[in-house]
Design a protein around this motif. Structure first.
Motif: not given
Length: 122
Positions: A68-75, A82-92, A108-111
């Motif tokens: 896809k080239g560019i992808i977002c965290l949510e996708d 996996i959770s977005e928190t885990t994904t963010l750690s993976l991306l780092l 964006k504002k959290g839950r």
């Protein structure tokens, strides 16, 4: 009369502060206990299993980028499961390895939930 109200208000606020401190202390003790349990379970086999899992999910991210080239965290989170928190750690982790470059972050504002806690187990 206003001095009594002021003292009552002060006592209520002090009680809230003590309760808040108690909750924070309990969370800290829980976190230290959990970390100790996990640290004592770190065997060569466990490290190897984690490395295999990390390679597997990293491969999924890399495949998505190639497709896809560019992808977002949510996708990424939804595709890998996996959770977005885990994904963010993976991306780092992948950025530190030089495998990817994180070019943009959208916030964006959290839950209102601590994403570091597994709410499914509580």
């Amino acid at each position: 009369m206003s001095e009594e109200v002021s003292q009552a208000t002060l006592l209520k606020e002090l009680k809230k502060l003590i309760e808040s401190s108690s909750l924070a202390t309990a969370r800290l003790i829980e976190a230290v206990s959990l970390n100790s349990q996990l640290a004592s379970s770190t065997t060569p086999e466990m490290r190897e299993l984690f490395t295999q899992w990390l390679n597997c999910v990293s491969g999924e991210v890399m495949n998505s980028i190639e497709e896809k080239g560019i992808i977002c965290l949510e996708d990424i989170s939804k595709n890998i499961g996996i959770s977005e928190t885990t994904t963010l750690s993976l991306l780092l982790y992948l950025q530190r390895q030089g495998a990817i470059i994180v070019k943009e972050v959208t916030i964006k504002k959290g839950r209102g939930e601590n994403q570091e806690l597994c709410h499914c187990l509580r």
